[in-house]
Design a protein around this motif. Structure first.
Motif, PDB file in Angstrom:
ATOM      1  N   ILE A 186      11.998   2.072  -8.974  1.00 10.54           N
ATOM      2  CA  ILE A 186      12.097   3.409  -8.385  1.00 10.54           C
ATOM      3  C   ILE A 186      12.352   4.451  -9.466  1.00 10.54           C
ATOM      4  CG2 ILE A 186      13.502   4.860  -6.870  1.00 10.54           C
ATOM      5  CD1 ILE A 186      13.865   2.384  -5.086  1.00 10.54           C
ATOM      6  N   ALA A 187      13.233   4.123 -10.411  1.00  8.69           N
ATOM      7  CA  ALA A 187      13.544   5.061 -11.498  1.00  8.69           C
ATOM      8  C   ALA A 187      12.300   5.372 -12.315  1.00  8.69           C
ATOM      9  CB  ALA A 187      14.637   4.486 -12.387  1.00  8.69           C
ATOM     10  N   ALA A 188      11.438   4.383 -12.487  1.00  3.44           N
ATOM     11  CA  ALA A 188      10.224   4.586 -13.283  1.00  3.44           C
ATOM     12  C   ALA A 188       9.150   5.347 -12.518  1.00  3.44           C
ATOM     13  CB  ALA A 188       9.682   3.232 -13.737  1.00  3.44           C
ATOM     14  N   PRO A 237      11.596   7.966  -3.641  1.00  5.67           N
ATOM     15  CA  PRO A 237      10.766   7.554  -2.506  1.00  5.67           C
ATOM     16  C   PRO A 237      10.712   8.637  -1.430  1.00  5.67           C
ATOM     17  CG  PRO A 237      12.920   6.558  -2.321  1.00  5.67           C
ATOM     18  CD  PRO A 237      12.911   7.316  -3.626  1.00  5.67           C
ATOM     19  N   VAL A 238       9.850   8.416  -0.435  1.00  3.08           N
ATOM     20  CA  VAL A 238       9.758   9.330   0.697  1.00  3.08           C
ATOM     21  C   VAL A 238      10.560   8.773   1.859  1.00  3.08           C
ATOM     22  CG1 VAL A 238       7.532  10.317   0.070  1.00  3.08           C
ATOM     23  CG2 VAL A 238       7.609   8.220   1.431  1.00  3.08           C
ATOM     24  N   GLN A 239      10.900   9.651   2.786  1.00  2.00           N
ATOM     25  CA  GLN A 239      11.545   9.226   4.019  1.00  2.00           C
ATOM     26  C   GLN A 239      10.475   8.818   5.017  1.00  2.00           C
ATOM     27  OE1 GLN A 239      14.302  12.860   4.156  1.00  2.00           O
ATOM     28  NE2 GLN A 239      15.541  11.298   5.173  1.00  2.00           N
ATOM     29  N   TYR A 278      14.812   6.907   7.297  1.00  2.00           N
ATOM     30  CA  TYR A 278      15.388   6.249   6.129  1.00  2.00           C
ATOM     31  C   TYR A 278      14.556   6.552   4.891  1.00  2.00           C
ATOM     32  CZ  TYR A 278      11.706   3.056   7.672  1.00  2.00           C
ATOM     33  OH  TYR A 278      10.503   2.539   8.091  1.00  2.00           O
ATOM     34  N   TRP A 279      15.159   6.338   3.756  1.00  2.00           N
ATOM     35  CA  TRP A 279      14.429   6.404   2.491  1.00  2.00           C
ATOM     36  C   TRP A 279      13.832   5.019   2.245  1.00  2.00           C
ATOM     37  CZ3 TRP A 279      14.124  11.084  -0.036  1.00  2.00           C
ATOM     38  CH2 TRP A 279      15.010  12.074   0.385  1.00  2.00           C
ATOM     39  N   PHE A 338       0.829  -1.207   0.000  1.00  2.00           N
ATOM     40  CA  PHE A 338       0.000   0.000   0.000  1.00  2.00           C
ATOM     41  C   PHE A 338       0.868   1.263   0.000  1.00  2.00           C
ATOM     42  CE2 PHE A 338      -2.482   3.175   2.553  1.00  2.00           C
ATOM     43  CZ  PHE A 338      -3.491   3.391   1.620  1.00  2.00           C
ATOM     44  N   LEU A 339       0.683   2.093  -1.007  1.00  2.00           N
ATOM     45  CA  LEU A 339       1.371   3.376  -1.213  1.00  2.00           C
ATOM     46  C   LEU A 339       2.850   3.248  -1.547  1.00  2.00           C
ATOM     47  CD1 LEU A 339      -0.246   5.615   1.561  1.00  2.00           C
ATOM     48  CD2 LEU A 339      -0.961   5.330  -0.811  1.00  2.00           C
ATOM     49  N   ASP A 340       3.387   2.017  -1.573  1.00  2.00           N
ATOM     50  CA  ASP A 340       4.769   1.855  -2.038  1.00  2.00           C
ATOM     51  C   ASP A 340       4.858   2.325  -3.491  1.00  2.00           C
ATOM     52  OD1 ASP A 340       5.259   0.727   0.390  1.00  2.00           O
ATOM     53  OD2 ASP A 340       5.524  -1.324  -0.345  1.00  2.00           O
ATOM     54  N   TYR A 341       5.898   3.056  -3.818  1.00  5.81           N
ATOM     55  CA  TYR A 341       6.168   3.565  -5.167  1.00  5.81           C
ATOM     56  C   TYR A 341       5.117   4.602  -5.607  1.00  5.81           C
ATOM     57  CZ  TYR A 341       8.711  -0.831  -4.870  1.00  5.81           C
ATOM     58  OH  TYR A 341       9.505  -1.865  -4.431  1.00  5.81           O
ATOM     59  N   GLU A 342       4.210   4.999  -4.712  1.00  9.66           N
ATOM     60  CA  GLU A 342       3.182   5.981  -5.054  1.00  9.66           C
ATOM     61  C   GLU A 342       3.359   7.302  -4.319  1.00  9.66           C
ATOM     62  OE1 GLU A 342      -0.891   4.542  -5.142  1.00  9.66           O
ATOM     63  OE2 GLU A 342      -0.159   2.478  -5.176  1.00  9.66           O
ATOM     64  N   LEU A 343       3.925   7.269  -3.108  1.00  9.65           N
ATOM     65  CA  LEU A 343       4.183   8.499  -2.371  1.00  9.65           C
ATOM     66  C   LEU A 343       5.559   9.039  -2.737  1.00  9.65           C
ATOM     67  CD1 LEU A 343       2.867   7.924   1.264  1.00  9.65           C
ATOM     68  CD2 LEU A 343       1.718   9.038  -0.656  1.00  9.65           C
ATOM     69  N   HIS A 344       5.622  10.347  -2.988  1.00 10.52           N
ATOM     70  CA  HIS A 344       6.879  10.993  -3.369  1.00 10.52           C
ATOM     71  C   HIS A 344       7.047  12.280  -2.573  1.00 10.52           C
ATOM     72  CE1 HIS A 344       7.018   8.094  -6.592  1.00 10.52           C
ATOM     73  NE2 HIS A 344       5.820   8.484  -7.004  1.00 10.52           N
ATOM     74  N   PRO A 345       8.276  12.726  -2.349  1.00 14.55           N
ATOM     75  CA  PRO A 345       8.497  13.940  -1.559  1.00 14.55           C
ATOM     76  C   PRO A 345       7.775  15.142  -2.150  1.00 14.55           C
ATOM     77  CG  PRO A 345      10.558  12.770  -1.924  1.00 14.55           C
ATOM     78  CD  PRO A 345       9.537  12.119  -2.803  1.00 14.55           C
TER      79      PRO A 345
END
Length: 588
Positions: free
Chosen positions: A480-482, A486-488, A461-462, A340-347
């Motif tokens: 991750i590149a695509a 990521p968020v901390q 951590y990131w 859940f929310l992995d690779y979807e939340l960004h700083p």
């Protein structure tokens, strides 16, 4: 709610209150005024539908009072242990206490616990850029189930994109019918005597619904709103066991913060919230609501039985009688969303150059292999070792200063043993390293699998995401590149991808990346309280002996090195403490 005010006159009073005992140690006498006071005691109270039992309270309530502080200012929070037969600490969940090494509130890592009828002054300086949603809780035994409360760190200016009319806290807790001492004794017994499942999920101290098929019509908390406004809801997962799925009837959420870091806006119809996790989300109320009340529905996930709780989003006036649960659940909440929310939340803002360590910068990868061992006593181990009340014999930082029962961890031994020094059971790291920490789920001795919200003290951590099987660094880096940076975080979920597998089979991972920059002794552990008490904790020593112990030396810290030492006040003496952040500010 507790607010802190720093005026020029208050600062002058504060300076007059300091009686210097030596160049480093300062006595907090009767003229010293802490910024907030938390008094922890026990009382027989009833929660939700369940009979009265002895409960650990903060300032007479559970949850305790909401604390609000500002980043970049030093605060002193005095914590009284008014209990007569229990030790106590207070941990500031999510805050790095690198500047005040004895104030992290971890009795097995950084601090002797506060003895009964003593008090301790916690020093706190939140770095600029760490404003957000946190909470405090005891780190002794099972006390955190009730000895806990919200901690909000405010900034001078909220991002313009995230203006709101008001913020409100949604604080989640669990209720168990057994008392704390019975649960603690059962978890370390041989064979294991389980705590039982969560009997109710509380929202801001109240809760009704159903658990294990039993209906509870207790009164519900009300979140009062007005039409056509925007509210920042601060969700705090202060549960001890519950991995919650939750949603508002008729309303979506816009996530703007995770674990003290602003994110780019992310719309969602529901939240998953593990113990220790926090999110802020904007809720835009209806301009013309169809009715005056809507339900917030919460349900446990990944447990053998279902616990369902409710609160009320109230557009109307305060009712003359309490709100109670609906006769039928208004929502059908989704089952667990893996990742859940992995690779979807960004700083919210793109990381500055060098902030997010690249894969090429990684100097070492440490795999933390999680396993449940059943050999008489049931324990959770990481890389073949547990960490319980029986080990170590005293706080690890204390041992390092005293150079007595445990030696400083050996990097040489650790490199030969999957990152852990088997003598000290600690994971050493060097300042300047870029670590990739992979937490690997494995089948238990019995073949079972579980979910674990893993929490790191110290620097955030990131979070690199999660997946099934074992970690594939190249494949994850491409993902991750695509998707974007990521968020901390400080607490993220290690999922299970089956209910059962064979003993020792790897099935599920979570990966972090950390630039080691803060010397100190830090815990990394599952935040399910039952699992912690069963050994699911590790200790990391960041930096060499000079970096960890060199900030303030002996004899200035002598009062921290004995149980009930001179840094602990009581009815007959004032504490003599070190102002660690004073020297940090002078260096800036």
């Amino acid at each position: 709610m507790v607010f802190f005010k720093h005026t020029l006159s208050a600062i002058c009073v504060f300076l007059l209150a300091l009686v210097v005992a030596d160049p480093q140690s300062i006595t907090h006498n009767e003229t010293f005024v802490p910024d907030a006071v938390l008094r922890v005691s026990t009382s027989n109270i009833s929660q939700s539908c369940y009979p009265s039992k002895s409960t650990v309270l903060v300032n007479g309530t559970s949850p305790g009072p909401e604390l609000r502080i500002k980043e970049g200012i030093t605060y002193w929070i005095r914590v009284y242990n008014d209990m007569t037969h229990q030790n106590l600490t207070m941990h500031w969940h999510g805050l790095t206490q690198a500047m005040a090494p004895f104030a992290d509130g971890t009795p097995q890592a950084s601090q002797w616990p506060i003895p009964p009828l003593h008090f301790f002054d916690y020093e706190m300086l939140v770095p600029i850029g760490m404003a957000g949603t946190y909470f405090y809780h005891s780190h002794v035994g099972f006390q955190a189930v009730s000895a806990t409360g919200p901690l909000i760190v405010e900034e001078d200016q909220v991002p313009c994109a995230y203006q709101y009319d008001e913020d409100k806290t949604v604080f989640l807790q669990d209720v168990f019918t057994k008392d704390d001492s019975t649960i603690e004794a059962g978890l370390v017994a041989s064979p294991l005597s389980w705590s039982g499942e969560t009997d109710m999920i509380l929202v801001n101290g109240k809760g009704g619904g159903s658990a294990n098929g039993t209906v509870c019509n207790a009164s519900l908390s009300s979140i009062n709103v007005q039409p056509g406004k925007t509210y920042r809801l601060r969700f705090i997962g202060a549960t001890t066991l519950t991995f919650a799925s939750l949603a508002f009837e008729g309303h979506d959420l816009e996530i703007i913060e995770a674990d003290g870091h602003y994110t780019q806006p992310h719309n969602t119809s529901f939240l998953q919230l593990g113990t220790g996790q926090r999110f802020s989300a904007l809720l835009h109320t209806k301009l013309n609501p169809e009715k005056s009340t809507y339900y917030l529905q919460l349900e446990s996930r990944e447990r053998p039985t279902l616990t369902r709780g409710f609160a009320v989003l109230n557009y109307g006036p305060k009712p003359s009688t309490p709100f109670t649960p609906p006769s039928q659940p208004p929502l059908t909440l989704p089952n667990t969303t893996l990742g859940f929310l992995d690779y979807e939340l960004h700083p919210f803002s793109a990381p500055t150059d060098g902030a997010f360590p690249t894969a090429q910068e990684v100097t070492r990868r440490v795999t933390l292999t999680v396993h449940q061992r059943v050999s008489g006593q049931t324990v959770w181990i990481q890389n073949q070792y547990d960490w319980t009340d029986a080990f170590p014999a005293e706080p690890y930082l204390v041992s390092l200063y005293k150079n007595d029962s445990i030696e400083f961890p050996s990097m040489q031994r650790a490199l030969s043993n999957n990152g852990i020094d088997p003598i000290s059971r600690a994971f050493p790291a060097q300042i300047g390293e870029v670590l990739e920490i992979v937490i690997q789920n494995t089948g238990a001795d019995s073949g079972g699998l579980d979910v674990h919200p893993y929490h790191a003290h110290g620097a955030h951590y990131w979070d690199l995401g999660s997946g099934n099987g074992s970690y594939d660094a190249a494949a994850n880096e491409a993902r991750i590149a695509a998707s974007g940076p990521p968020v901390q975080r400080d607490t993220t979920m290690l999922y299970r991808y089956a209910m059962k597998t064979t003993n020792g089979t790897v099935m599920g991972w979570r990966a972090w990346r950390l630039r080691v920059s803060q010397p100190g002794v830090w815990m990394v552990h599952c935040h399910i309280l039952q699992h912690m008490l069963m050994g699911m904790q590790t200790l990391w020593v960041m930096g060499n002996k000079t970096e960890v112990l060199g900030k303030v030396g002996y004899p200035d810290v002598a009062g921290y090195l004995q149980y009930g030492g001179s840094v602990y006040g009581n009815a007959s003496r004032w504490p003599s403490v070190v102002h660690f952040t004073d020297s940090w500010v002078d260096e800036q």
